[in-house]
Write an enzyme that holds these catalytic residues in place. Structure first.
Site, PDB file in Angstrom:
ATOM      1  N   HIS A  55       0.853  -1.187   0.000  1.00  0.00           N
ATOM      2  CA  HIS A  55       0.000   0.000   0.000  1.00  0.00           C
ATOM      3  C   HIS A  55       0.891   1.240   0.000  1.00  0.00           C
ATOM      4  O   HIS A  55       2.068   1.172   0.344  1.00  0.00           O
ATOM      5  CB  HIS A  55      -0.896   0.010   1.236  1.00  0.00           C
ATOM      6  CG  HIS A  55      -1.973  -1.031   1.205  1.00  0.00           C
ATOM      7  ND1 HIS A  55      -3.089  -0.948   2.001  1.00  0.00           N
ATOM      8  CD2 HIS A  55      -2.117  -2.170   0.482  1.00  0.00           C
ATOM      9  CE1 HIS A  55      -3.868  -1.985   1.779  1.00  0.00           C
ATOM     10  NE2 HIS A  55      -3.298  -2.751   0.862  1.00  0.00           N
ATOM     11  N   GLU A  57       1.093   3.879   1.929  1.00  0.00           N
ATOM     12  CA  GLU A  57       1.701   4.270   3.203  1.00  0.00           C
ATOM     13  C   GLU A  57       2.853   3.350   3.578  1.00  0.00           C
ATOM     14  O   GLU A  57       3.910   3.804   4.022  1.00  0.00           O
ATOM     15  CB  GLU A  57       0.652   4.262   4.328  1.00  0.00           C
ATOM     16  CG  GLU A  57      -0.482   5.247   4.124  1.00  0.00           C
ATOM     17  CD  GLU A  57      -1.682   4.668   3.383  1.00  0.00           C
ATOM     18  OE1 GLU A  57      -2.781   5.207   3.555  1.00  0.00           O
ATOM     19  OE2 GLU A  57      -1.522   3.672   2.642  1.00  0.00           O
ATOM     20  N   CYS A  85      -5.836   2.300   5.945  1.00  0.00           N
ATOM     21  CA  CYS A  85      -6.540   1.048   6.242  1.00  0.00           C
ATOM     22  C   CYS A  85      -5.963   0.461   7.530  1.00  0.00           C
ATOM     23  O   CYS A  85      -4.961   0.963   8.056  1.00  0.00           O
ATOM     24  CB  CYS A  85      -6.365   0.065   5.077  1.00  0.00           C
ATOM     25  SG  CYS A  85      -4.720  -0.689   4.996  1.00  0.00           S
ATOM     26  N   CYS A  88      -2.166  -0.405   7.241  1.00  0.00           N
ATOM     27  CA  CYS A  88      -1.330   0.786   7.184  1.00  0.00           C
ATOM     28  C   CYS A  88      -1.325   1.523   8.516  1.00  0.00           C
ATOM     29  O   CYS A  88      -0.296   2.051   8.937  1.00  0.00           O
ATOM     30  CB  CYS A  88      -1.785   1.699   6.053  1.00  0.00           C
ATOM     31  SG  CYS A  88      -1.486   0.984   4.423  1.00  0.00           S
TER      32      CYS A  88
END
Length: 158
Positions: A55, A57, A85, A88
């Protein structure tokens, strides 16, 4: 403490669109800032790398930690195009940046087809009620690793 810089958020948003359109993954971008300078850029690469953990991040955190030569982001700010999320969010807490600024909310993400609510719901359930079975195995043997850690003289706590 200095005010948030909209230009850093615009860079995260730009990355989210540019990298998504280039076929790297979903529309998510992030930048890590230290002392007013972007030190790392990250973007979603889940589908292009077949890595569900890639992801924006997490990508930005990995790059920033490499740049800084440390596993914590002391004094750094993270700007991300979307509210993090659960995965993350966990990575962010482990990295310990000073602040996180986000653009889209998790509700905005859900409306676009990225709904993480089921993960939030699963985390709250007892292990035996979770959708993915969680089964304890070889606990006593596994404790040897923690015992070795406790006795390790040059460990780095984190």
């Amino acid at each position: 403490m200095e005010a948030p810089n909209p230009d850093f958020m615009r860079e995260a948003i730009r990355l989210s669109i540019e990298k998504m359109q280039a076929g790297h993954g979903g529309p998510f971008g992030a930048v890590v800032v230290k002392d007013g300078v972007i030190i790392a850029r990250g973007f979603n690469q889940v589908t292009s790398t077949n890595d569900p953990t890639c992801h924006a991040e997490v990508d930005a955190i990995r790059k920033a930690c490499t740049t800084l030569g440390t596993f914590q982001l002391d004094g750094c700010d993270l700007y991300t195009s979307c509210e993090p999320c659960p995965m993350c969010l966990g990575a962010i807490y482990w990295a310990r940046p000073r602040r996180v600024f986000y653009g889209n909310t998790k509700q905005d993400a859900a409306a676009a087809g990225f709904d993480d609510q089921f993960i939030y719901d699963e985390i709250q359930k007892p292990l035996e009620q979770r959708r993915i079975r969680m089964i304890e195995l070889l606990r006593d043997e596994s404790k040897q690793g923690f015992e070795a850690w406790a006795a390790h003289e040059t460990k780095t706590n984190y």
